[in-house]
Write a protein that holds these residues in place. Sequence first.
Motif, PDB file in Angstrom:
ATOM      1  N   ARG A 279       0.830  -1.204   0.000  1.00  0.00           N
ATOM      2  CA  ARG A 279       0.000   0.000   0.000  1.00  0.00           C
ATOM      3  C   ARG A 279       0.865   1.254   0.000  1.00  0.00           C
ATOM      4  O   ARG A 279       2.024   1.225   0.409  1.00  0.00           O
ATOM      5  N   THR A 280       0.251   2.334  -0.429  1.00  0.00           N
ATOM      6  CA  THR A 280       0.801   3.674  -0.213  1.00  0.00           C
ATOM      7  C   THR A 280      -0.220   4.497   0.541  1.00  0.00           C
ATOM      8  O   THR A 280      -1.400   4.536   0.158  1.00  0.00           O
ATOM      9  N   TYR A 281       0.226   5.118   1.621  1.00  0.00           N
ATOM     10  CA  TYR A 281      -0.515   6.177   2.289  1.00  0.00           C
ATOM     11  C   TYR A 281       0.485   7.284   2.613  1.00  0.00           C
ATOM     12  O   TYR A 281       1.598   6.995   3.077  1.00  0.00           O
ATOM     13  N   PRO A 282       0.122   8.543   2.385  1.00  0.00           N
ATOM     14  CA  PRO A 282       1.062   9.625   2.661  1.00  0.00           C
ATOM     15  C   PRO A 282       1.123   9.957   4.149  1.00  0.00           C
ATOM     16  O   PRO A 282       0.262   9.545   4.936  1.00  0.00           O
ATOM     17  N   ALA A 283       2.127  10.701   4.506  1.00  0.00           N
ATOM     18  CA  ALA A 283       2.182  11.291   5.841  1.00  0.00           C
ATOM     19  C   ALA A 283       1.247  12.496   5.853  1.00  0.00           C
ATOM     20  O   ALA A 283       1.440  13.434   5.076  1.00  0.00           O
ATOM     21  N   VAL A 284       0.203  12.467   6.687  1.00  0.00           N
ATOM     22  CA  VAL A 284      -0.797  13.528   6.711  1.00  0.00           C
ATOM     23  C   VAL A 284      -1.030  13.978   8.148  1.00  0.00           C
ATOM     24  O   VAL A 284      -0.673  13.298   9.103  1.00  0.00           O
ATOM     25  N   ARG A 285      -1.654  15.138   8.253  1.00  0.00           N
ATOM     26  CA  ARG A 285      -2.126  15.648   9.543  1.00  0.00           C
ATOM     27  C   ARG A 285      -3.595  16.030   9.380  1.00  0.00           C
ATOM     28  O   ARG A 285      -3.922  16.765   8.455  1.00  0.00           O
ATOM     29  N   PRO A 286      -4.508  15.556  10.246  1.00  0.00           N
ATOM     30  CA  PRO A 286      -4.247  14.584  11.313  1.00  0.00           C
ATOM     31  C   PRO A 286      -3.823  13.235  10.734  1.00  0.00           C
ATOM     32  O   PRO A 286      -4.111  12.921   9.593  1.00  0.00           O
ATOM     33  N   ARG A 296       4.581   3.125   2.917  1.00  0.00           N
ATOM     34  CA  ARG A 296       5.199   3.128   1.584  1.00  0.00           C
ATOM     35  C   ARG A 296       5.667   1.719   1.224  1.00  0.00           C
ATOM     36  O   ARG A 296       6.756   1.509   0.697  1.00  0.00           O
ATOM     37  N   THR A 297       4.803   0.718   1.511  1.00  0.00           N
ATOM     38  CA  THR A 297       5.189  -0.655   1.202  1.00  0.00           C
ATOM     39  C   THR A 297       5.177  -0.914  -0.301  1.00  0.00           C
ATOM     40  O   THR A 297       5.856  -1.838  -0.764  1.00  0.00           O
ATOM     41  N   VAL A 298       4.418  -0.147  -1.086  1.00  0.00           N
ATOM     42  CA  VAL A 298       4.525  -0.264  -2.546  1.00  0.00           C
ATOM     43  C   VAL A 298       5.959   0.033  -2.974  1.00  0.00           C
ATOM     44  O   VAL A 298       6.596  -0.762  -3.673  1.00  0.00           O
ATOM     45  N   ALA A 299       6.477   1.176  -2.565  1.00  0.00           N
ATOM     46  CA  ALA A 299       7.844   1.549  -2.939  1.00  0.00           C
ATOM     47  C   ALA A 299       8.854   0.557  -2.389  1.00  0.00           C
ATOM     48  O   ALA A 299       9.797   0.147  -3.093  1.00  0.00           O
ATOM     49  N   ARG A 300       8.683   0.154  -1.144  1.00  0.00           N
ATOM     50  CA  ARG A 300       9.637  -0.771  -0.532  1.00  0.00           C
ATOM     51  C   ARG A 300       9.568  -2.156  -1.171  1.00  0.00           C
ATOM     52  O   ARG A 300      10.594  -2.823  -1.368  1.00  0.00           O
ATOM     53  N   GLY A 301       8.356  -2.611  -1.501  1.00  0.00           N
ATOM     54  CA  GLY A 301       8.211  -3.916  -2.121  1.00  0.00           C
ATOM     55  C   GLY A 301       8.823  -3.968  -3.507  1.00  0.00           C
ATOM     56  O   GLY A 301       9.529  -4.932  -3.858  1.00  0.00           O
ATOM     57  N   TRP A 405       8.582 -13.113  -9.411  1.00  0.00           N
ATOM     58  CA  TRP A 405       7.740 -12.197  -8.619  1.00  0.00           C
ATOM     59  C   TRP A 405       6.913 -11.358  -9.575  1.00  0.00           C
ATOM     60  O   TRP A 405       7.450 -10.861 -10.585  1.00  0.00           O
ATOM     61  N   ALA A 406       5.650 -11.190  -9.274  1.00  0.00           N
ATOM     62  CA  ALA A 406       4.788 -10.370 -10.126  1.00  0.00           C
ATOM     63  C   ALA A 406       3.872  -9.533  -9.256  1.00  0.00           C
ATOM     64  O   ALA A 406       3.475  -9.948  -8.163  1.00  0.00           O
ATOM     65  N   SER A 407       3.523  -8.366  -9.739  1.00  0.00           N
ATOM     66  CA  SER A 407       2.586  -7.502  -9.018  1.00  0.00           C
ATOM     67  C   SER A 407       1.611  -6.875  -9.992  1.00  0.00           C
ATOM     68  O   SER A 407       1.940  -6.584 -11.141  1.00  0.00           O
ATOM     69  N   VAL A 408       0.392  -6.679  -9.503  1.00  0.00           N
ATOM     70  CA  VAL A 408      -0.657  -5.957 -10.228  1.00  0.00           C
ATOM     71  C   VAL A 408      -1.311  -5.041  -9.217  1.00  0.00           C
ATOM     72  O   VAL A 408      -1.637  -5.463  -8.102  1.00  0.00           O
ATOM     73  N   GLY A 409      -1.507  -3.779  -9.585  1.00  0.00           N
ATOM     74  CA  GLY A 409      -2.084  -2.875  -8.612  1.00  0.00           C
ATOM     75  C   GLY A 409      -2.618  -1.604  -9.218  1.00  0.00           C
ATOM     76  O   GLY A 409      -2.811  -1.487 -10.436  1.00  0.00           O
ATOM     77  N   ARG A 416       4.496  10.095  -7.020  1.00  0.00           N
ATOM     78  CA  ARG A 416       3.153  10.320  -6.482  1.00  0.00           C
ATOM     79  C   ARG A 416       2.556   9.008  -5.977  1.00  0.00           C
ATOM     80  O   ARG A 416       2.050   8.930  -4.857  1.00  0.00           O
ATOM     81  N   SER A 417       2.595   7.967  -6.815  1.00  0.00           N
ATOM     82  CA  SER A 417       1.992   6.697  -6.423  1.00  0.00           C
ATOM     83  C   SER A 417       2.754   6.016  -5.297  1.00  0.00           C
ATOM     84  O   SER A 417       2.181   5.238  -4.538  1.00  0.00           O
ATOM     85  N   TRP A 418       4.044   6.273  -5.191  1.00  0.00           N
ATOM     86  CA  TRP A 418       4.857   5.608  -4.181  1.00  0.00           C
ATOM     87  C   TRP A 418       4.874   6.350  -2.850  1.00  0.00           C
ATOM     88  O   TRP A 418       5.343   5.794  -1.859  1.00  0.00           O
ATOM     89  N   THR A 419       4.349   7.596  -2.809  1.00  0.00           N
ATOM     90  CA  THR A 419       4.442   8.366  -1.563  1.00  0.00           C
ATOM     91  C   THR A 419       3.210   9.207  -1.245  1.00  0.00           C
ATOM     92  O   THR A 419       2.990   9.531  -0.081  1.00  0.00           O
ATOM     93  N   HIS A 420       2.407   9.611  -2.224  1.00  0.00           N
ATOM     94  CA  HIS A 420       1.500  10.747  -2.024  1.00  0.00           C
ATOM     95  C   HIS A 420       0.018  10.387  -2.046  1.00  0.00           C
ATOM     96  O   HIS A 420      -0.769  10.956  -1.292  1.00  0.00           O
ATOM     97  N   ASP A 421      -0.412   9.501  -2.940  1.00  0.00           N
ATOM     98  CA  ASP A 421      -1.811   9.094  -3.014  1.00  0.00           C
ATOM     99  C   ASP A 421      -2.001   7.771  -2.267  1.00  0.00           C
ATOM    100  O   ASP A 421      -1.036   7.091  -1.939  1.00  0.00           O
ATOM    101  N   SER A 422      -3.252   7.411  -2.012  1.00  0.00           N
ATOM    102  CA  SER A 422      -3.492   6.060  -1.492  1.00  0.00           C
ATOM    103  C   SER A 422      -3.460   5.085  -2.660  1.00  0.00           C
ATOM    104  O   SER A 422      -4.047   5.344  -3.719  1.00  0.00           O
ATOM    105  N   GLU A 423      -2.748   3.970  -2.491  1.00  0.00           N
ATOM    106  CA  GLU A 423      -2.580   2.974  -3.554  1.00  0.00           C
ATOM    107  C   GLU A 423      -2.653   1.576  -2.957  1.00  0.00           C
ATOM    108  O   GLU A 423      -2.487   1.385  -1.742  1.00  0.00           O
TER     109      GLU A 423
END
Length: 549
Positions: A279-286, A296-301, A405-409, A416-423
């Motif tokens: 998944r990707t979720y950004p650092a947000v407030r709140p 940032r498991t998308v980027a890490r994966g 290894w294969a991924s679809v998402g 943006r997809s690796w840090t900023h939007d939800s993915e």
Amino acid sequence: MRTRVRGPTVRTLSTSGGLDVPLQDWFLTAQERANPVSGLPVWTTGNLAEPLIHGAAYFDRLVDEVEALTAGDHLFFTDWRGDPDQRLRPDGPTVSQLFAQAAQRGVVVKGLIWRSHLDALAYSEAENRNLSETVSAAGGEVLLDQRVRRGGSHHQKLVVLRHPGNPERDIAFAGGIDLCHSRRDDAAHGGDPQPVQMSGRYGSNPPWHDVQLALRGPVVGALDTVFRERWTDPMPLDSENPMAYARDRLRGADLRPDPLPEQPADPPECGPHQIQVLRTYPAVRPRYSFAPDGERTVARGYTKAVHRARRLIYLEDQYLWSTEVANLFAQALRENPELHLVAVVPRHPDVDGRLALPPNMVGREQALSLCERAAPDRVHVFDVENHAGTPVYVHAKVCVVDDVWASVGSDNFNRRSWTHDSELSCAVLDDTRDERTPTDPAGRGDGARTFARDLRLRLWREHLDRDPDGADDADLLDPADAVAAVTAAADALQLWYDGGQVGDRPPGRLRPHRPERLPWYTRAWASPVYRLVYDPDGRPLRARLAGTW
């Protein structure tokens, strides 16, 4: 021996071929996921993943599965865009009819759709709101969700169907296909009769290439958790949009998610596929309650899998932007002299215009240039057209590494997809070894795996006009032979065009991708706009400064 891992313990998978392959060599460990707050399992085993290539195949399956739901079953979904009038089959039903009728039968229907921007800006606020109101009026509950980082979006495309009394029937769908216009295309690529407005170079009914996964087994429980974490997050739905909040109050919109039914136990194991939900979720407030520092498991994966690549990385992607992403591939190419990168991307951006077009072009130009400098003879980028010569818009987000290894998402290869939007992406490792030669293309002992190799071959057969049942696969198995075959086919088609289209059109739909070089004065303003607006960074400051995900 199969093990479902939900805590920090990491075990070894014993494959059907008798070879011990530590899953942590390819999958992220709990520590590497770096989000202990989430209830998501580290990975699940005993699943069955089926690629549904093109929207027509996905929509047809979705209708079958939703129409089979009965009272008390669950239908949960998230999406970036939902068009209530989108026909899922040529004669219907539409998205709103399918979901509303399920709610009327007593199915628990819950949905989260990105609030989106105004339609006047080529977004989908009205469509998303109409879908929300239509399904909610039928007894479901579909909420507009703006719990995003400023300038961001919810980009996950997920449907989870649970049968509390018959868990073996549970199924989920995850990938790149939205429940909206333009997506119902097939292998002929004639386009969806209900198109979205795009660049005129794609014609009146833009051909559309995309992939979704149908998933059964314990991973359905993990994807149920993905939905529930977002649904139960206490952050207000309109936390960053006071004007939208005021409009919602005036319209009497539902701003408070109702409680969900108790989560059923995971479905039983049913197949040979080990799946890690990324998944990707950004650092947000709140902060998100389930990802206080973002995720940032998308980027890490992807980073972990690409570092393991030795012979072939195959990508299909809408953007392939960002120097951060390109540097990952460039490093792998420099360190592995036999590694090839093959990518299929859209020929043109989806928008036109003097202001919108250059920022869409400059990011890919920079990324591809960086990769090509690292390995000029081992980077192969193509775009797709149908047999009439109309470009096909590539919206798929697929990655296959060494046929293992294969991924679809939903995530693109950009910052943006690796840090900023939800993915949301699903990475798959198959127990089943593929016995076609070469049986271990990377030479690391992992062996080729049936799911990854078959996914790549299915896509290449279509792009090359090969036999869909695999009768012509002999030169597509070994990575070096496969690269030579796909390059030769694309070059032959390009030569046919360059020669004035004399004689029969060569087989295949790929052509070498030739990005337009922008003049310096356009790059001067397009580059900062691209970085700030089109490809923003959603990482915490410390991660940005450290250059890590």
